[in-house]
Design an enzyme around this catalytic site. Structure first.
Site, PDB file in Angstrom:
ATOM      1  N   GLY A   1       7.501 -77.088   8.411  1.00  0.00           N
ATOM      2  CA  GLY A   1       6.856 -78.010   9.303  1.00  0.00           C
ATOM      3  C   GLY A   1       5.590 -77.102   9.554  1.00  0.00           C
TER       4      GLY A   1
ATOM      5  N   SER B   1       2.379 -77.662   8.003  1.00  0.00           N
ATOM      6  CA  SER B   1       1.114 -78.658   7.447  1.00  0.00           C
ATOM      7  C   SER B   1       0.825 -79.546   8.414  1.00  0.00           C
ATOM      8  CB  SER B   1       0.521 -77.997   6.338  1.00  0.00           C
ATOM      9  OG  SER B   1       0.127 -77.786   5.696  1.00  0.00           O
TER      10      SER B   1
ATOM     11  N   SER C   1       6.999 -79.846   2.181  1.00  0.00           N
ATOM     12  CA  SER C   1       8.690 -80.054   0.857  1.00  0.00           C
ATOM     13  C   SER C   1       9.830 -80.203   1.137  1.00  0.00           C
ATOM     14  CB  SER C   1       8.130 -78.783  -0.098  1.00  0.00           C
ATOM     15  OG  SER C   1       7.431 -78.580  -0.394  1.00  0.00           O
TER      16      SER C   1
ATOM     17  N   GLU D   1       5.731 -66.215   2.850  1.00  0.00           N
ATOM     18  CA  GLU D   1       5.460 -67.280   1.428  1.00  0.00           C
ATOM     19  C   GLU D   1       4.761 -66.624   0.568  1.00  0.00           C
ATOM     20  OE1 GLU D   1       4.270 -70.759   3.712  1.00  0.00           O
ATOM     21  OE2 GLU D   1       4.632 -71.721   2.143  1.00  0.00           O
TER      22      GLU D   1
ATOM     23  N   GLU E   1      -9.530 -70.099  -1.946  1.00  0.00           N
ATOM     24  CA  GLU E   1     -10.662 -69.680  -1.585  1.00  0.00           C
ATOM     25  C   GLU E   1     -10.010 -69.199  -0.078  1.00  0.00           C
ATOM     26  OE1 GLU E   1      -9.852 -72.786  -2.126  1.00  0.00           O
ATOM     27  OE2 GLU E   1     -10.967 -72.970  -3.877  1.00  0.00           O
TER      28      GLU E   1
HETATM   29  C1  LIG Z   1       3.658 -78.490  -3.623  1.00  0.00           C
HETATM   30  C2  LIG Z   1       2.839 -78.189  -2.242  1.00  0.00           C
HETATM   31  C3  LIG Z   1       4.195 -78.222  -1.398  1.00  0.00           C
HETATM   32  C4  LIG Z   1       3.434 -77.566   0.104  1.00  0.00           C
HETATM   33  N1  LIG Z   1       4.869 -77.971   1.148  1.00  0.00           N
HETATM   34  C5  LIG Z   1       4.332 -77.321   1.626  1.00  0.00           C
HETATM   35  C6  LIG Z   1       5.117 -77.082   3.245  1.00  0.00           C
HETATM   36  O1  LIG Z   1       6.617 -77.569   2.835  1.00  0.00           O
HETATM   37  N2  LIG Z   1       5.486 -77.685   4.934  1.00  0.00           N
HETATM   38  C7  LIG Z   1       4.496 -77.566   4.542  1.00  0.00           C
HETATM   39  O2  LIG Z   1       4.210 -77.129   6.321  1.00  0.00           O
HETATM   40  N3  LIG Z   1       3.127 -77.434   3.963  1.00  0.00           N
HETATM   41  C8  LIG Z   1       2.946 -77.588   2.467  1.00  0.00           C
HETATM   42  N4  LIG Z   1       1.938 -77.878   1.609  1.00  0.00           N
HETATM   43  C9  LIG Z   1       0.491 -77.582   2.708  1.00  0.00           C
HETATM   44  C10 LIG Z   1      -0.247 -76.855   1.797  1.00  0.00           C
HETATM   45  O3  LIG Z   1       0.577 -75.392   3.111  1.00  0.00           O
HETATM   46  C11 LIG Z   1      -1.786 -77.215   2.137  1.00  0.00           C
HETATM   47  O4  LIG Z   1      -2.048 -77.785   1.145  1.00  0.00           O
HETATM   48  C12 LIG Z   1      -2.710 -75.862   2.327  1.00  0.00           C
HETATM   49  O5  LIG Z   1      -2.457 -74.965   3.507  1.00  0.00           O
HETATM   50  C13 LIG Z   1      -4.066 -76.041   2.045  1.00  0.00           C
HETATM   51  O6  LIG Z   1      -4.293 -77.543   3.428  1.00  0.00           O
HETATM   52  P1  LIG Z   1      -5.154 -78.652   3.198  1.00  0.00           P
HETATM   53  O7  LIG Z   1      -4.265 -79.195   2.154  1.00  0.00           O
HETATM   54  O8  LIG Z   1      -5.032 -79.373   4.456  1.00  0.00           O
HETATM   55  O9  LIG Z   1      -6.206 -78.572   3.329  1.00  0.00           O
HETATM   56  P2  LIG Z   1      -7.902 -78.253   3.436  1.00  0.00           P
HETATM   57  O10 LIG Z   1      -6.892 -77.270   4.682  1.00  0.00           O
HETATM   58  O11 LIG Z   1      -8.338 -79.459   3.320  1.00  0.00           O
HETATM   59  O12 LIG Z   1      -8.543 -77.468   2.376  1.00  0.00           O
HETATM   60  C14 LIG Z   1      -9.144 -78.769   1.075  1.00  0.00           C
HETATM   61  C15 LIG Z   1     -10.151 -77.099   0.509  1.00  0.00           C
HETATM   62  O13 LIG Z   1     -11.477 -76.869   1.482  1.00  0.00           O
HETATM   63  C16 LIG Z   1     -10.426 -76.083   1.023  1.00  0.00           C
HETATM   64  N5  LIG Z   1     -10.874 -75.107   2.900  1.00  0.00           N
HETATM   65  C17 LIG Z   1     -10.712 -75.407   3.506  1.00  0.00           C
HETATM   66  N6  LIG Z   1     -11.238 -73.861   4.833  1.00  0.00           N
HETATM   67  C18 LIG Z   1     -11.556 -73.810   4.054  1.00  0.00           C
HETATM   68  C19 LIG Z   1     -12.973 -72.231   4.379  1.00  0.00           C
HETATM   69  N7  LIG Z   1     -12.338 -71.583   5.826  1.00  0.00           N
HETATM   70  N8  LIG Z   1     -13.910 -71.834   3.011  1.00  0.00           N
HETATM   71  C20 LIG Z   1     -13.804 -71.766   2.173  1.00  0.00           C
HETATM   72  N9  LIG Z   1     -12.766 -72.565   1.938  1.00  0.00           N
HETATM   73  C21 LIG Z   1     -12.032 -73.546   2.624  1.00  0.00           C
HETATM   74  C22 LIG Z   1      -9.919 -74.916   0.493  1.00  0.00           C
HETATM   75  O14 LIG Z   1      -9.610 -73.935  -0.296  1.00  0.00           O
HETATM   76  C23 LIG Z   1      -9.843 -76.963  -0.028  1.00  0.00           C
HETATM   77  O15 LIG Z   1     -10.208 -76.015  -1.612  1.00  0.00           O
HETATM   78  C24 LIG Z   1       2.226 -77.525   0.061  1.00  0.00           C
HETATM   79  C25 LIG Z   1       1.057 -78.364  -0.689  1.00  0.00           C
HETATM   80  C26 LIG Z   1       1.490 -78.037  -1.463  1.00  0.00           C
HETATM   81  C27 LIG Z   1       0.980 -78.446  -2.863  1.00  0.00           C
END
Ligand SMILES: Cc1cc2nc3c(=O)[nH]c(=O)nc-3n(C[C@H](O)[C@H](O)[C@H](O)COP(=O)(O)OP(=O)(O)OC[C@H]3O[C@@H](n4cnc5c(N)ncnc54)[C@H](O)[C@@H]3O)c2cc1C
Length: 390
Positions: free
Chosen positions: A135, A137, A169, A252, A375
């Protein structure tokens, strides 16, 4: 007996044990993610062989070979662990158990947990009895993870947790969740977070699976409404959960990079996979690409081994895990793109007895998002590994 002789004796013992105990059906090390047991109360074994293999490995501590024996492991040294990996691969034995408990929570608990917490939480993970989810994100806290808003109000001997997590997940299949919860709203954002262990059967927790375009629902939204969490379910110090969170993330990322046998796949070269499943590598351009990919895979693998050797037992690769994660996941995408290219239009069939190549290829796209995006990994490498200005 010298160290080398001891290691060879261990190898001979282990080889004999695997021969005797690994069921024939479990000698398919190449089996995909869905064939491997994730454990937990809801787990339904594919077969008797899968159950037996888990039980036999767990009884020897081989589901978590490097954890101390008192917490369910086999207490293997780094050199013994290498032998263990080699011998399991030699027998083509299936990984008996995988889970977020093994990959992420276990290392964090071994480092930050109290002896009582280790005794309570680690052995059930090692036996595959309890499945954990992550838990971290939230809708406004992904890459900017320290922005978590899920809140734990002080209720005396417990916290009262309210908020929402996303992309959790397998939350709907998990028994417990490790969660980042803000327990001090007035502190700077990295300083007011606690790392809590929460029973998914607690009153006030709801999971809603997120349905993807493929029809699958591998992750959920997780909601907390007045969930009572006892204060002995904190790992580390109150409001210092960010240290635990970061440490867990290094594990991780190392795991996603292939460190736990994940993306490294079945250990075969890309050339061998293409030849076996698609009938040869006649195309010279494809052959050169496969070779380049294999050389890069070797470099990532050796770098990972070097970091593991350097690290103290139980520690991850630190900030270098961002480099491993970036390289490992980008490489995995290249491997799958090559396999798609080699198979041509045949690869687009969704139902294929040799496996669902198109789905596997699409899944790799998520590798460079989960556990931190490419990124963000590059930013960590530039600032914290190379020391470049931010
Ligand atoms: C298959 C899968 C399983 C997952 N399982 C889990 C889970 O079990 N538990 C959990 O807690 N989370 C989980 N996640 C979530 C995952 O950790 C997040 O998706 C990830 O950390 C990115 O955050 P976001 O999706 O909010 O994207 P955002 O942070 O909104 O980013 C969107 C885009 O902006 C870019 N960006 C953002 N900030 C910056 C910066 N400072 N500099 C450059 N680029 C930037 C990113 O690289 C990305 O391309 C999972 C994700 C996936 C895809």
């Amino acid at each position: 007996m010298s160290d080398d002789e001891r290691l060879e004796a261990f190898r001979a013992d282990l080889r004999g044990w695997i021969e005797l105990n690994c069921p024939e059906e479990m000698r398919d090390g190449a089996a995909g993610e869905t064939a491997i047991c994730w454990g937990g109360k809801q787990w339904e074994f594919d077969s008797d062989a899968q159950r037996v293999w888990l039980e036999r490995c767990a009884s020897k501590g081989y589901t978590v070979p490097t954890w101390p024996k008192e917490y369910g492991g086999a207490g293997l040294t780094r050199s013994e662990e290498k032998v263990f990996v080699e011998e399991m691969a030699r027998a083509n034995a299936r990984v008996p158990l995988q889970s977020f408990g093994i990959w992420m929570l276990g290392p964090a608990l071994l480092h930050f947990g109290t002896h009582e917490q280790k005794l309570k939480y680690l052995p059930p993970i090692a036996r595959g009895e309890v499945r954990w989810c992550q838990g971290y994100s939230e809708p406004g806290a992904g890459s900017d993870l320290a922005n978590v808003q899920t809140h734990g109000a002080d209720g005396g001997d417990h916290w009262v947790v309210n908020g929402q997590k996303i992309w959790t997940s397998y939350a709907d299949k998990a028994d417990w969740i490790f969660a980042l919860v803000r327990t001090d709203r007035d502190a700077p954002k990295h300083k007011g977070i606690s790392f809590l262990l929460i029973d998914m059967e607690s009153a006030g927790i709801e999971t809603r699976p997120i349905r993807m375009i493929s029809g699958a629902s591998p992750f959920c939204e997780t909601f907390f409404t007045d969930v009572a969490v006892s204060k002995d379910q904190i790992v580390g110090t109150e409001n210092r959960g960010w240290d635990v969170a970061k440490y867990l993330l290094t594990h991780e990322r190392e795991m996603i990079s292939g460190g736990a046998g994940g993306l490294a796949g079945d250990g075969r070269s890309i050339g061998a996979i293409i030849s076996d499943t698609m009938g040869g590598l006649d195309d010279t351009v494809l052959r050169a690409d496969a070779l380049r990919c294999e050389i890069d895979a070797l470099a990532v693998g050796l770098t990972l081994e070097r970091y593991k050797d350097q690290a103290e037992a139980g520690q991850g690769a630190g900030d270098a895990s961002a480099m491993l994660k970036y390289q490992g996941t980008e490489l995995n995408k290249r491997r799958h793109e090559l396999m798609m290219q080699a198979a041509g239009s045949e690869a687009l069939t969704w139902e294929d007895p040799r496996g669902n190549r198109a789905a596997d290829w699409l899944r790799t796209k998520a590798n460079s998002i989960e556990g931190g995006t490419s990124e963000v990994m590059l930013s960590i490498v530039s600032r914290r590994v190379l020391g470049l200005p931010g």
